[in-house]
Design a protein around this motif. Sequence first.
Motif, PDB file in Angstrom:
ATOM      1  N   UNK A 136      35.680  45.096  34.796  1.00  0.00           N
ATOM      2  CA  UNK A 136      36.891  44.821  35.575  1.00  0.00           C
ATOM      3  C   UNK A 136      36.903  45.589  36.886  1.00  0.00           C
ATOM      4  N   UNK A 179      37.705  43.543  48.908  1.00  0.00           N
ATOM      5  CA  UNK A 179      37.564  44.626  49.861  1.00  0.00           C
ATOM      6  C   UNK A 179      36.120  44.721  50.337  1.00  0.00           C
ATOM      7  N   UNK A 196      35.813  35.849  32.548  1.00  0.00           N
ATOM      8  CA  UNK A 196      37.040  35.609  33.318  1.00  0.00           C
ATOM      9  C   UNK A 196      37.068  36.339  34.655  1.00  0.00           C
ATOM     10  N   UNK A 243      40.401  36.815  50.964  1.00  0.00           N
ATOM     11  CA  UNK A 243      40.101  37.399  49.662  1.00  0.00           C
ATOM     12  C   UNK A 243      40.061  38.917  49.688  1.00  0.00           C
ATOM     13  N   UNK A 244      39.473  39.490  50.736  1.00  0.00           N
ATOM     14  CA  UNK A 244      39.308  40.943  50.754  1.00  0.00           C
ATOM     15  C   UNK A 244      40.635  41.695  50.870  1.00  0.00           C
ATOM     16  N   UNK A 252      48.203  42.045  41.685  1.00  0.00           N
ATOM     17  CA  UNK A 252      47.448  41.391  40.614  1.00  0.00           C
ATOM     18  C   UNK A 252      48.371  41.119  39.429  1.00  0.00           C
ATOM     19  N   UNK A 278      46.534  26.010  38.278  1.00  0.00           N
ATOM     20  CA  UNK A 278      46.084  25.952  36.894  1.00  0.00           C
ATOM     21  C   UNK A 278      47.107  26.633  35.971  1.00  0.00           C
ATOM     22  N   UNK A 288      43.917  31.284  38.886  1.00  0.00           N
ATOM     23  CA  UNK A 288      42.472  31.380  39.085  1.00  0.00           C
ATOM     24  C   UNK A 288      42.128  31.273  40.559  1.00  0.00           C
ATOM     25  N   UNK A 289      40.997  31.855  40.912  1.00  0.00           N
ATOM     26  CA  UNK A 289      40.464  31.708  42.269  1.00  0.00           C
ATOM     27  C   UNK A 289      39.628  30.443  42.377  1.00  0.00           C
ATOM     28  N   UNK A 290      39.316  29.858  41.226  1.00  0.00           N
ATOM     29  CA  UNK A 290      38.304  28.804  41.143  1.00  0.00           C
ATOM     30  C   UNK A 290      38.636  27.588  41.989  1.00  0.00           C
ATOM     31  N   UNK A 291      39.921  27.271  42.065  1.00  0.00           N
ATOM     32  CA  UNK A 291      40.348  26.102  42.859  1.00  0.00           C
ATOM     33  C   UNK A 291      40.799  26.501  44.261  1.00  0.00           C
ATOM     34  N   UNK A 296      43.562  36.427  43.676  1.00  0.00           N
ATOM     35  CA  UNK A 296      42.305  37.135  43.944  1.00  0.00           C
ATOM     36  C   UNK A 296      41.407  37.296  42.725  1.00  0.00           C
ATOM     37  N   UNK A 297      41.934  36.977  41.553  1.00  0.00           N
ATOM     38  CA  UNK A 297      41.093  37.019  40.353  1.00  0.00           C
ATOM     39  C   UNK A 297      41.765  36.150  39.300  1.00  0.00           C
ATOM     40  N   UNK A 298      40.951  35.592  38.412  1.00  0.00           N
ATOM     41  CA  UNK A 298      41.521  34.826  37.308  1.00  0.00           C
ATOM     42  C   UNK A 298      42.153  35.794  36.310  1.00  0.00           C
ATOM     43  N   UNK A 299      43.241  35.362  35.694  1.00  0.00           N
ATOM     44  CA  UNK A 299      43.856  36.189  34.654  1.00  0.00           C
ATOM     45  C   UNK A 299      44.474  35.274  33.614  1.00  0.00           C
ATOM     46  N   UNK A 300      44.722  35.809  32.465  1.00  0.00           N
ATOM     47  CA  UNK A 300      45.282  34.996  31.399  1.00  0.00           C
ATOM     48  C   UNK A 300      44.708  35.426  30.070  1.00  0.00           C
ATOM     49  N   UNK A 301      43.397  35.602  30.024  1.00  0.00           N
ATOM     50  CA  UNK A 301      42.803  36.314  28.899  1.00  0.00           C
ATOM     51  C   UNK A 301      43.250  37.759  29.109  1.00  0.00           C
ATOM     52  N   UNK A 339      40.779  45.410  37.072  1.00  0.00           N
ATOM     53  CA  UNK A 339      40.488  44.751  38.350  1.00  0.00           C
ATOM     54  C   UNK A 339      41.324  45.385  39.469  1.00  0.00           C
TER      55      UNK A 339
END
Lengths: 316, 281
Positions: A65, A73, A96, B56-57, B65, B101, B105-108, B114-119, B126
Amino acid sequence: MQYTDQGKKDTRSGYGAAMTELGRSHPNVVALCADLVGSLKIETFIEENPKRFFQTGIAEANMMGLAAGLTIGGKIPFASTFANFATGRVYDQIRQSIAYSGKNVKICASHAGLTLGEDGATHQILEDIGMMKMLPGMTVINPCDFNQTKAATLAIADYEGPVYLRFGRPKVANFTPVDQKFEIGKAVLLQEGTDVTIIATGHLVWPALIAADNLKEKGISAEVLNIHTIKPLDEEAVLKSVKKTGCVVTAEEHNFMGGLGESIARTLAIQHPTPQEFVATQDTFGESGTAEELMDKYGLNNKAIEDAVVRVKNRK
Amino acid sequence: MAELDTLQDIVTQTRRDIVRMVHNVNSGHPGGSLGCTEFVVALYNEVMDLKEGFDMDGNGEDLFFLSNGHISPVWYSVLARKGYFPVKELNTFRALNSRLQGHPTTHEGLPGIRVASGSLGQGMSVAIGAALAKKLNEDDHLVYSLHGDGELQEGQNWEAIMYAAGNKVDNIISTIDRNGQQIDGPTEDVLPLGNLKVKFEAFGWDVLEVQDGNNLEAVIKGLNEAKSRTGKGKPVCIILDTVMGHGVDFMMHTHAWHGKAPNDEQLADALSQNAETLGDY
């Protein structure tokens, strides 16, 4: 043989040597490790770049993570530990936070496979290539010696995207040219031949060359292809060789399920059905022993490759 | 500070968005979303220092997050109404070919994520990683993260909590949504979390409690207090007492609406309790 062992070295030291170089050349490269700094050979990187090193303790999930977060960054994190703890233990974190999120994390895994040795099956992962190649967007690289591991480590720093880099513990022949250019996804044709193609990765590449030499004495001309990048697979190189030789032996320090052999088999099944034999572990866990004893017991040596060549030639 | 009334209008409209989005696809998580509405609205519209647009940065701005990704409806609504993407797009939540989604997610390529979450259990690690990058970049902006209380049952959190304190990551504010509910029932019945303040403090965090997490003023005050405690060698934790389902009376004080959509009548009832302010999507 046209290759000579320049002196046995461990592939993990190739990783460490490249990290030292990246520390000096790439200010955005950062390193993480989960209490295995000595095993991963990154002491010099840490000494020279203390602020760019993150010791996570024995907490691999958090390490993955943190690595994902560090990319936000603009950092290029190299997260390293034993292959077992870098994959199976943290599969969902990689899935993930890194793969699905498309993060530019380099997962650098040492002590892969049986050659970890005496610690036994709890630490000897033989399923990691399968797990990692199943992840969409993950590049999977398994270099064969010190020089190639060093070159691969340098190459992935300049590649944008998640990478699984797999290497090992024991000192093995160091035979690839020190200045060889490492191209991700490009097979290396080590030796030309006409009767059989031996496709090997990682610690099985040197035994493949020895096998080819021994086979020559028996009048069998073996072509040897070094696949260091299992995904994306250099299908063109595989097909070109196999169309010439008409049969193939794959060799890897990994379960036959999910490994390089299966990737080759899929390519051939679709594009050019060809007899194939697998030199790999047979859906089993490892055990304690020396690296050499284990490779012999589980049939991962030049003799096993030679036997497989004879079998596969008879199936042509 | 923005006028409290203006922020309250965003809160009310966000609540409408949440129930409408979930109702539209008969799927999603309204309970936690409604409970965290004041918090997410306050963060984006009052507390965080944000740049125009999205990259993204996220250098030179505060970052957020969402670790408990299932409360995506509240985040999507706040992001859309802040201008990250068209408000109209909320209509695509959880539908095929959507950027919105079920879990973020960042995927789409949805701006703001900035990051996928859910799990569950991964977001704090992160967020800490992003906070470390800010330190390396000598960027003095902050990183915020939000976590469900039930989510703390995931062990990775405690790895992260230990790491952040041990390494003096003092540019992060992690908020725990202490609504006391999870899918199978009250957290203290499913697996007791006990005294979270004491636990975080024992790990070396600076902890503050916000008693009324559904009172906009209290939330803003708490967040500002948390900000003032950053940069002092300790990561900062807010334990935010919220009511799951807040703002829709029949969804409150129960885990029943954790992951259930209202039917037509229930939607009408919910909307009648939250009058349109900024215009529905």
